[in-house]
Structures are given as structure tokens and as C-alpha cells.
Motif scaffolding. Structure first.
Motif, PDB file in Angstrom:
ATOM      1  N   PRO A 509       0.770  -1.280   0.003  1.00  0.00           N
ATOM      2  CA  PRO A 509       0.072  -0.037   0.047  1.00  0.00           C
ATOM      3  C   PRO A 509       0.825   1.237   0.057  1.00  0.00           C
ATOM      4  CG  PRO A 509       0.155  -0.920   2.164  1.00  0.00           C
ATOM      5  CD  PRO A 509       0.831  -2.127   1.227  1.00  0.00           C
ATOM      6  N   ILE A 510       0.270   2.290  -0.600  1.00  0.00           N
ATOM      7  CA  ILE A 510       0.763   3.776  -0.630  1.00  0.00           C
ATOM      8  C   ILE A 510       0.400   4.304   0.791  1.00  0.00           C
ATOM      9  CG2 ILE A 510       1.181   6.074  -1.565  1.00  0.00           C
ATOM     10  CD1 ILE A 510       0.056   4.398  -4.378  1.00  0.00           C
ATOM     11  N   PRO A 511       1.099   4.916   1.383  1.00  0.00           N
ATOM     12  CA  PRO A 511       1.024   5.527   2.690  1.00  0.00           C
ATOM     13  C   PRO A 511      -0.238   6.580   2.521  1.00  0.00           C
ATOM     14  CG  PRO A 511       3.466   5.812   2.368  1.00  0.00           C
ATOM     15  CD  PRO A 511       2.851   5.167   1.310  1.00  0.00           C
ATOM     16  N   ARG A 512      -1.282   6.359   3.562  1.00  0.00           N
ATOM     17  CA  ARG A 512      -2.629   7.159   3.466  1.00  0.00           C
ATOM     18  C   ARG A 512      -2.250   8.683   3.593  1.00  0.00           C
ATOM     19  NH1 ARG A 512      -7.109   7.572   8.194  1.00  0.00           N
ATOM     20  NH2 ARG A 512      -6.512   5.360   8.703  1.00  0.00           N
ATOM     21  N   ALA A 513      -1.430   9.248   4.217  1.00  0.00           N
ATOM     22  CA  ALA A 513      -1.393  10.682   4.092  1.00  0.00           C
ATOM     23  C   ALA A 513      -0.783  11.226   2.782  1.00  0.00           C
ATOM     24  CB  ALA A 513      -0.277  11.035   5.202  1.00  0.00           C
ATOM     25  N   SER A 514      -0.067  10.581   1.953  1.00  0.00           N
ATOM     26  CA  SER A 514       0.268  10.893   0.585  1.00  0.00           C
ATOM     27  C   SER A 514      -1.090  10.809  -0.244  1.00  0.00           C
ATOM     28  CB  SER A 514       1.299   9.969   0.011  1.00  0.00           C
ATOM     29  OG  SER A 514       2.578  10.098   0.822  1.00  0.00           O
ATOM     30  N   LEU A 515      -1.587   9.872   0.084  1.00  0.00           N
ATOM     31  CA  LEU A 515      -2.949   9.585  -0.846  1.00  0.00           C
ATOM     32  C   LEU A 515      -4.000  10.678  -0.573  1.00  0.00           C
ATOM     33  CD1 LEU A 515      -3.127   5.841  -1.306  1.00  0.00           C
ATOM     34  CD2 LEU A 515      -2.561   7.164  -3.105  1.00  0.00           C
ATOM     35  N   GLU A 516      -4.223  10.806   0.560  1.00  0.00           N
ATOM     36  CA  GLU A 516      -5.384  11.867   0.948  1.00  0.00           C
ATOM     37  C   GLU A 516      -4.624  13.256   0.394  1.00  0.00           C
ATOM     38  OE1 GLU A 516      -7.299   9.512   4.854  1.00  0.00           O
ATOM     39  OE2 GLU A 516      -5.409  11.053   5.208  1.00  0.00           O
ATOM     40  N   GLY A 517      -3.410  13.361   0.715  1.00  0.00           N
ATOM     41  CA  GLY A 517      -3.048  14.869   0.242  1.00  0.00           C
ATOM     42  C   GLY A 517      -3.114  14.993  -1.123  1.00  0.00           C
ATOM     43  N   LEU A 518      -2.826  14.176  -2.143  1.00  0.00           N
ATOM     44  CA  LEU A 518      -2.910  14.037  -3.270  1.00  0.00           C
ATOM     45  C   LEU A 518      -4.289  14.098  -3.880  1.00  0.00           C
ATOM     46  CD1 LEU A 518      -1.813  13.748  -6.375  1.00  0.00           C
ATOM     47  CD2 LEU A 518      -1.651  11.475  -5.924  1.00  0.00           C
ATOM     48  N   LEU A 519      -5.258  13.437  -3.292  1.00  0.00           N
ATOM     49  CA  LEU A 519      -6.486  13.439  -3.697  1.00  0.00           C
ATOM     50  C   LEU A 519      -7.259  14.809  -3.375  1.00  0.00           C
ATOM     51  CD1 LEU A 519      -9.303  11.797  -4.491  1.00  0.00           C
ATOM     52  CD2 LEU A 519      -9.788  11.462  -2.075  1.00  0.00           C
ATOM     53  N   ALA A 520      -7.005  15.398  -2.326  1.00  0.00           N
ATOM     54  CA  ALA A 520      -7.212  17.007  -2.014  1.00  0.00           C
ATOM     55  C   ALA A 520      -6.860  17.705  -3.260  1.00  0.00           C
ATOM     56  CB  ALA A 520      -7.051  17.312  -0.733  1.00  0.00           C
ATOM     57  N   GLU A 521      -5.756  17.734  -3.602  1.00  0.00           N
ATOM     58  CA  GLU A 521      -5.069  18.650  -4.659  1.00  0.00           C
ATOM     59  C   GLU A 521      -5.721  18.438  -5.880  1.00  0.00           C
ATOM     60  OE1 GLU A 521      -0.900  19.205  -7.240  1.00  0.00           O
ATOM     61  OE2 GLU A 521      -0.753  17.917  -5.379  1.00  0.00           O
ATOM     62  N   LEU A 522      -5.807  17.017  -6.342  1.00  0.00           N
ATOM     63  CA  LEU A 522      -6.483  16.831  -7.689  1.00  0.00           C
ATOM     64  C   LEU A 522      -7.966  17.387  -7.658  1.00  0.00           C
ATOM     65  CD1 LEU A 522      -4.786  13.517  -8.786  1.00  0.00           C
ATOM     66  CD2 LEU A 522      -4.221  15.779  -8.977  1.00  0.00           C
ATOM     67  N   GLU A 523      -8.694  17.058  -6.669  1.00  0.00           N
ATOM     68  CA  GLU A 523     -10.012  17.674  -6.401  1.00  0.00           C
ATOM     69  C   GLU A 523     -10.106  19.205  -6.508  1.00  0.00           C
ATOM     70  OE1 GLU A 523     -12.461  13.885  -4.417  1.00  0.00           O
ATOM     71  OE2 GLU A 523     -11.566  15.398  -3.222  1.00  0.00           O
ATOM     72  N   GLY A 524      -9.243  19.659  -5.935  1.00  0.00           N
ATOM     73  CA  GLY A 524      -9.202  21.135  -5.816  1.00  0.00           C
ATOM     74  C   GLY A 524      -9.008  21.792  -7.219  1.00  0.00           C
ATOM     75  N   TRP A 525      -8.208  21.094  -7.978  1.00  0.00           N
ATOM     76  CA  TRP A 525      -7.767  21.556  -9.405  1.00  0.00           C
ATOM     77  C   TRP A 525      -9.223  21.162 -10.424  1.00  0.00           C
ATOM     78  CZ3 TRP A 525      -4.412  25.001 -10.005  1.00  0.00           C
ATOM     79  CH2 TRP A 525      -3.240  24.695  -9.334  1.00  0.00           C
ATOM     80  N   ARG A 526      -9.797  20.287  -9.907  1.00  0.00           N
ATOM     81  CA  ARG A 526     -11.326  19.834 -10.379  1.00  0.00           C
ATOM     82  C   ARG A 526     -12.217  20.971 -10.115  1.00  0.00           C
ATOM     83  NH1 ARG A 526     -13.577  13.987 -10.238  1.00  0.00           N
ATOM     84  NH2 ARG A 526     -14.047  14.382  -8.096  1.00  0.00           N
ATOM     85  N   TRP A 527     -12.364  21.102  -8.973  1.00  0.00           N
ATOM     86  CA  TRP A 527     -13.451  22.334  -8.430  1.00  0.00           C
ATOM     87  C   TRP A 527     -13.226  23.544  -8.995  1.00  0.00           C
ATOM     88  CZ3 TRP A 527     -17.781  20.901  -6.984  1.00  0.00           C
ATOM     89  CH2 TRP A 527     -18.157  20.012  -6.344  1.00  0.00           C
TER      90      TRP A 527
END
Length: 832
Positions: A509-527
Motif C-alpha cells: 500500500p501507498i501511505p495514506r497521508a500521501s494519497l489523501e493529500g494528493l486526492l485533495a489537490e486533484l479535487e481542488g484543481w477539478r473544482w
């Protein structure tokens, strides 16, 4: 000279007794097989099991797995393994040479002027100088050469041990050799003290007590200095010992240690050890304290790359990136020239990748993107190795080069280049957590930057899938820990795990903090793309691992201008002299109407960006602003103790270049001369094997024979090169057992090709196992020499596929150009 009396068995019947000189081409019996070895005179330290003489020889086509234990012992003795023991199987096995620019020391005081081999003194001093600059591979080679000339010189084995300070087991093995009575009793008192001091440091009983091990080493060195006050090397090693013990014991007074080094430098201003250790002493504490040593270290040992690299540490820590890149580029060029001249693979040099990835990073800090990409891609494209350079090894050329290449593309917004390289498979994504995270983040950011909403949605879904995998594993781990705790409380054996360590796909697994941070960034760009600035701002604020420069731009795009300026201001303050944050600050301040502050930042940027790529879009925009504002550009910032500049091209090429394969002209099994130069246009897999009596070699040939057609389909021809004569090689090819050896087999009984392609132990005069991968242009793309045959066919297949892909890309890149394509491993326009 040591001799053994050998009873040999002729496979065609009969036996004979022969004297065998241990120093003259051992293992060269052609069709003889050792049956019994009786030690005569001075023992060589090798005996065969009792009763071995009663064992029949292993049939030529049998593999090592089919041998009896006694036959395996015989085969291990004679097939590429050192006659002196396992500790000599690793490390350099080619002769040393007296090299230029290794540094000057006067350690050896005990080789008499009328010695049978007076050059022993030069090799010992060279080895000590190389030790001081951590050139461990060549240091061990120098000391092995000294031992070759005088096998009873104890200090030579001490030097081999010192060169293996990072390999305790080998170091202890060499120290045992140094302390053998026939050597120890001939050593001077000072040499004995050096041996004992380092033996105390490597004491196996102190393996888990590094603090005490370093204390004893320092105590032994202090005793040497007390008895021999002019021993500058011992005095320097005290500083080294203190620095190396920092993690377990602390340094104590750095100023006191520095004074010891100053004492050495007062006596010898160019002492490589004192200059080196002063840099290490202050590197992580007060780098400015090492500035006096920084510009002097490279010229003190100009032939060793690490002497140029280490000053780059100091200049980097002081944010003097132009000075740092000068040092690191010099280091890279020296290493590349050394690799070509001495037939060394990049992965064999332990700190080579570290220097070059840092060079790429410092080039990026200056905006020299093309050069950074050239260095990073070169590092990434270099030969893989199943142990030292592969996706699963975190700190290696492949992974470090990939990281810097991706940074160059993302920091400077080169997303079209990223997508083109990604589409061609050039990043060679693996299934490691690190690679999967890099793939997700860069594909997602590229989609956002290029306005590709569909691809951005796809990458967000991928991130969510990875997050589910990680959460599932966290739950499974918690369940396992609970079950184990309950079992321990009840006094029963730990139950088998109720859930696997990883999911069925076998992915960690990829560390959760890295995935959660990346998800927030990409969703930010989408919004943001959808026009919802408030939702975008909320997600960007949750993007904990987002680069600060990008976060500042994102905050400004969401309308949080003051917070954006505050964010970029903090980044500029904590990352001084880096052009990317400064460029972002200029544009954010200008967009906010804070022109006076923008002008100030602009002047600072343009002074730093004199060597930045002229076509960097941000720099083009800012230069227009500067012209409008009438900004005057000051001189490039400088500092004390700069390196003395000269044309670095004289040191060697900027990027790694494979060395040409030596010509081969040997008879095949039909007596026809086979020439390497006749086979341009295809890859060649050369297997150097030790004749038909080597069972482990037969295993290798049978294995590669089973994959012969698959390798041919990958564009490679397999060629076996034997120590046997033509008749024996023909007998193996057409063996009565019907074992197929479909590859071409060549005979090299005089071992000329073995020597030319480094498959030879010059210290013990015996051939070695080797695999050599030659590309369609006749250049060596992989070379591994070993005491044992190379059996990883899967690695060879992967490497052939990778090299073929690079060849296709290289040809496509130059298809429309009149300029001939650069050779594999060379970046066009770089190096000399």
C-alpha cells in the motif's frame, strides 16, 4: 610460491600426479578434474573433504544441483572462487595501476628502497589516499596489488579491511589475514598498531555497541599519534572516527576536532583526508566553517570524483548553487572518464548516483532545465542491475534519476513533454508504492494543467482505489495485532494471520497521508476548473503534501491572494536563491498590484537566472516586466572561497557513455573464426564460462539454452566463451547426453578474451565467470564479473526490452534530423 600436489583424473581413463603452482593460472586443467588435494609446504588454507578422492568427476553436462556434496566442494574450489577464501571472492579482481590525481600521502615507511618490488610503497600510499576520499573499490584494488607483490605484507590486508568499513564481515576476514603469524611478525610496530586499532573498531562482539567500537578505535589511533606524532594519517582518522561515531556518541567539541585537522593541514596543506573530514565535520552543523577546505579538496585529489563532489555539499547548504553545480559536474565528469578507462559499471560506484541526482537538483534551482533533464535522464537510463539498480532499491540511479526527471518536468510546467514520454513508456513505472504514487500524481497534475477533465476524473478515481487498498491493509494490520495481543494474553501461540500482509494483487500500500493529500489537490484543481473557487480552496487547504509554489498559485486562483503571497514569501525565505519560487513571487506580487515588491523580487531573480534556459516561459514574461519597469540587474550573488574555474570538458563527458567492447576473434565448434564486429545490428549476450568441467557453468548454459529462442526474438544472440580448447568445446556442443546448447560456443584456451573483457583474476591468475551485454553498436551495456555464473535470465530479458525501447526512441528522435543519432547512453550535445 605455494605448491600443491594434485592427483588428477583423465576423463578418458587413468590418473596422474602433478605439481601445481598456486600462482600460475590455477584451475587451467582443461580436461583434468581435481580429485584430491594434498597440501604441501606452506598451506593455502583450502582442503577438500575427506574421501573426496573417491568421488567420480561430475559428468560435463550435469549441473551443480546434480552433484554430490564432495563434488560441489571440488567445483567450488576450482571454478572462479578464490584459493584464499570467500572474503576474496568479492571486490576487485583486476590488477591495480598507479593512477594520477589520487592525492598525496606518506603513510608507508616500511618498504625498503632495495625491496624486490619497490612499487609496493606506491600502491600502499595510493591505497591510503584513496581510503581518505572513500574511493573504496580502488583502495581495495591498490592494497590487493601490494599483497600480490608481497603476500606477507600485513598492512596490505589491513588496507583491504579499511576499504570495507561498510562491510564488517569482509573487513574482519581481511583483518584475520593481516594477523596471521607469518605476516604479523614481519610488520613494524607502527603497522601493528594500525591493524590493532582498526581491529578494535571492527570487533564482532561490539557489533551492537558502535559507541564502544568507535571509542576503542579512537583510543588506538591516539596511541599511534602519541608514539608517532608525525603520523598525519592517524591524526586525520581520529577526526573521521569522531565524525563516523556521531550518531551513537555525538561529536563532542567540533572545534577541538577541527583543530586536529588544522594541525594536519599546517603540516600538509593538500592532505586529502584532512580536507575531506573537515567538510564532513561541518556539513550538517555549520557548513560555512568548511569553506576554507571546499575549493582545495578537488585539486588535492583531482582524479577521484568524490573529492569534487563533497565541496558541493558545502556550497549547496549555503545556497550557492552555481558553485555547487561546478563541483558536482566536475565529479560526474571524473567518474565518467574513470568508468570508460577502467571498464567500470555506474552501479559499482557507491556514491555516483547521489552526486548526479544532486547535480540535477541544483541545476533546477538555477533554471537550467535542459541540462538537468539531460543529467537526470542519463542517470535513469543507465544499466540496471538485479542487486544494485532496480525499482525496488530506493536509493539507486534508476529511482533517483526518475525523481529528478519528473521534478524538472513538473516544476517548469513541461506537461506536454511528460505526456509524450509517458505514452512511450519511458518512465518504466513499476508496482512499488513509490512509483505508483509518482505515476498518479504526475498524470493527475498533467491532466489538470492541460485542462483534460476526463483524464483528471480518471486519475482521481485511481487515487481513490489506491486509498481503499491502503485502508483495507490498515484494518487487516489492526486485526492481526489485536489477535496477536489476545493470544499473548492467553498464553497461547500466535495464531496465523487472518488477513494477508498485502492484498491479492500483491501490491504494497501507498501511505495514506500521501494519497489523501494528493486526492485533495486533484479535487481542488477539478473544482477550480468547474468554477467553484470556494470548494477548490477548501480542498487545496487540505492538500498537505502539495508543493508550496503550486499551492501559492492555487490559492491566488481561488481568490486568496494575500495568503498566496504569504505562502510564496515564506518559500522564498526558506529556499533562498532558487529561481522557481522567486519567479512565482514576482508574478503573484505583480498580479496583486504590489509593483515595488515585485521589482525587488524581479531584480533578485534576474541576477540569479543568468544561466537559466532562455525559453522558460515564466522568465520570458518576467523579463518583459523588467523592461517595462526599468529594473536594473545587479551582479550574480557570490561568496567567499569560490572554486577556481576551468574548462570542465577536460575532465571527461558530462553524461555516462558505454565503453566499446573489445574485438573478439575466436574459433567456434566448427573451427570457423567468430568475430564480434561481424554482428553489429543485434544485441549480444556473452557468457564467459570455465569449461565443461564447471558444473555451475553447465547450469548456466542449460538455463540460457532453454531461453535461447526467446532471447533471439528480443534481438539478442547468446554466445558462450569457454576456457576449453576447440576439441573440448565441440565435445560439449555435441555431447553424448543429448543436452542441447543451441548458442554459439567459442574456445579461448589462451584466455585472451577473458583478460580483454575483464573476466580474469589478475591477483590469482585465473579466469572468472562473467556476463557481458553488448548493444547493436558494439558498446558494453552490462558487465558483471563474479565468482559464480550469472543465472538471472529474466533480468537479461527485461534489460534487452528496455534497451530496445531506448533504441527505438533514440532513432525516432533523430529521424527528421540530419545529425547522426548519439550513441546509446550519450545525450546529444552533452559531454565531449
Amino acid at each position: 610460491m605455494r605448491h600443491v600436489m594434485v592427483q588428477t583424473l583423465d576423463l578418458r581413463g587413468g590418473c596422474d600426479w602433478r605439481w601445481w603452482e598456486m600462482g600460475s593460472s590455477p584451475r587451467r586443467f582443461s580436461w583434468w578434474v581435481i580429485s584430491t588435494v594434498l597440501m604441501v609446504g606452506v598451506g593455502a588454507g583450502v582442503t577438500l573433504p575427506v574421501g573426496a578422492q573417491e568421488q567420480p568427476a561430475l559428468e560435463p553436462t550435469k549441473t551443480r544441483d546434480e552433484a554430490t556434496p564432495e563434488q560441489k566442494a571440488e567445483e567450488a574450489l576450482r571454478a572462479g572462487h578464490s584459493i584464499h577464501g570467500e572474503v576474496f571472492n568479492a571486490g576487485p579482481r583486476r590488477a591495480a595501476r598507479l593512477m594520477e590525481g589520487q592525492g598525496t600521502v606518506e603513510f608507508d615507511r616500511d618498504t625498503p628502497a632495495d625491496a624486490a618490488h619497490p612499487e609496493i610503497k606506491a600502491f600502499i600510499n595510493q591505497g591510503v589516499a584513496q581510503l581518505h576520499t572513500f574511493f573504496y573499490l580502488e583502495a581495495e584494488r591498490s592494497f590487493r596489488q601490494a599483497a600480490k607483490l608481497d603476500p606477507d605484507r600485513a598492512i596490505a590486508y589491513w588496507g583491504m579491511a579499511m576499504a570495507n568499513i561498510e562491510n564488517p564481515d569482509r573487513a574482519r576476514g581481511f583483518l584475520e589475514q593481516a594477523r596471521r603469524p607469518e605476516r604479523w611478525n614481519k610488520a613494524s610496530k607502527r603497522e601493528q598498531m594500525h591493524i590493532e586499532a582498526f581491529a578494535a573498531r571492527m570487533d564482532k562482539d561490539l557489533a551492537n555497541n558502535p559507541k564502544e567500537a568507535h571509542r576503542r578505535w579512537i583510543k588506538g589511533l591516539e596511541a599511534i599519534v602519541e608514539a608517532y606524532p608525525d603520523d598525519l594519517d592517524a591524526l586525520s582518522w581520529i577526526a573521521l572516527a569522531v565524525w563516523r561515531g556521531e550518531s551513537s556518541d555525538g561529536v563532542g567539541s567540533r572545534h577541538a576536532v577541527d583543530r586536529l585537522l588544522e594541525e594536519v593541514l599546517e603540516a600538509r596543506p593538500d592532505h586529502p583526508g584532512a580536507l575531506h573530514y573537515r567538510i564532513h565535520l561541518w556539513d550538517e552543523a555549520k557548513p560555512e566553517r568548511a569553506l576554507s577546505a571546499a575549493p582545495r579538496y578537488g585539486p588535492a585529489a583531482p582524479g577521484i570524483a568524490h573529492a569534487w563532489h563533497m565541496p558541493g555539499h558545502i556550497y549547496s547548504k549555503l545556497h550557492r548553487y552555481d558553485d555547487a553545480t561546478f563541483q558536482q559536474e566536475a565529479s560526474a565528469r571524473v567518474d565518467h572518464a574513470y568508468m570508460i578507462r577502467d571498464r567500470v559499471m555506474p552501479f559499482e560506484i557507491h556514491n555516483y548516483a547521489h552526486n548526479n541526482e544532486w547535480l540535477a537538483k541544483n541545476l533546477l534551482f538555477q533554471g537550467r532545465t535542459r541540462e538537468a533533464i539531460a543529467v537526470a535522464r542519463d542517470l535513469f537510463d543507465q544499466p540496471r542491475d538485479p542487486e544494485l539498480n532496480h525499482p525496488g532499491k530506493a536509493y539507486c540511479a534508476r529511482n533517483l534519476g526518475q525523481t529528478r526527471w519528473l521534478q524538472a518536468l513538473s516544476w517548469f510546467g513541461l506537461w506536454d513533454q511528460f505526456r509524450a514520454a509517458d505514452a512511450q513508456g519511458l518512465f518504466e513505472w513499476s508496482d512499488t508504492p513509490e512509483d505508483r504514487l509518482k505515476r498518479l500524481s504526475h498524470r493527475g497534475r498533467a491532466a489538470a494543467a492541460l485542462g483534460d477533465a476526463t483524464e483528471l476524473d480518471r486519475q482521481i478515481d485511481e487515487v481513490k482505489s489506491e486509498l481503499i487498498r491502503t485502508l483495507d491493509e490498515e484494518l487487516a494490520k489492526a486485526r492481526r495485532e489485536k489477535e496477536a495481543a489476545e493470544a499473548e494474553a492467553q498464553g497461547v501461540d500466535k495464531p496465523p494471520p487472518s488477513a494477508p500482509e498485502v492484498r491479492a494483487e500483491g501490491l504494497k500500500p501507498i501511505p495514506r497521508a500521501s494519497l489523501e493529500g494528493l486526492l485533495a489537490e486533484l479535487e481542488g484543481w477539478r473544482w477550480l476548473a468547474r468554477g467553484d473557487r470556494a470548494a477548490a480552496l477548501a480542498r487545496f487547504e487540505a492538500a498537505s503534501e502539495m508543493r508550496s509554489v503550486e499551492k501559492a498559485r492555487a490559492l491566488a486562483a481561488c481568490g486568496a491572494v494575500e495568503r498566496a503571497i504569504e505562502t510564496i514569501g515564506h518559500t522564498v525565505a526558506t529556499s533562498p536563491n532558487e529561481v522557481v519560487p522567486l519567479a512565482a513571487q514576482v508574478e503573484l506580487l505583480a498580479d496583486a498590484g504590489r509593483i515595488d515588491e515585485a521589482k525587488q523580487a524581479c531584480a533578485a531573480l534576474l541576477a540569479l537566472a543568468r544561466r537559466a534556459d532562455e525559453d522558460w516561459p515564466a522568465l520570458i514574461r518576467i523579463r518583459r516586466m523588467a523592461q517595462t519597469w526599468g529594473v536594473e540587474v545587479g551582479p550574480t550573488p557570490s561568496g567567499p572561497y569560490p572554486p577556481e574555474r576551468f574548462d570542465l570538458n577536460q575532465l571527461g563527458p558530462l553524461t555516462w557513455q558505454p565503453f566499446p567492447a573489445e574485438e573478439i576473434a575466436l574459433p567456434d565448434t566448427e573451427g570457423v573464426t567468430w568475430r564480434l564486429s561481424d554482428h553489429r545490428g543485434r544485441f549480444l549476450v556473452l557468457l564467459f564460462y570455465l569449461g565443461m568441467d564447471c558444473a555451475h557453468c553447465m547450469e548456466q548454459l542449460r538455463l540460457f539454452g532453454q531461453h535461447h529462442e526467446a532471447l533471439r526474438e528480443l534481438g539478442a544472440d547468446v554466445v558462450g566463451i569457454s576456457t576449453d580448447d576447440t576439441a573440448r568445446t565441440r565435445a560439449l556442443k555435441h555431447n553424448k547426453d543429448g543436452v542441447a546448447f543451441p548458442m554459439t560456443l567459442l574456445a579461448d584456451p589462451e584466455l585472451k578474451t577473458f583478460r580483454a573483457l575483464t573476466a580474469y583474476d589478475d591477483f590469482e591468475d585465473q579466469p572468472l565467470h562473467a556476463i557481458v551485454l553488448v548493444d547493436p553498436h558494439g558498446a558494453v551495456r552490462y558487465l558483471k564479473v563474479s565468482a559464480d555464473p550469472f543465472l538471472d535470465v529474466a533480468f537479461v530479458k527485461r534489460e534487452l526490452e528496455r534497451l530496445a525501447r531506448l533504441e527505438r526512441v533514440r532513432n525516432a528522435d533523430h529521424a527528421a534530423s540530419a545529425t547522426p543519432p548519439a550513441a546509446l547512453g550519450q545525450v546529444a550535445g552533452c559531454g565531449k
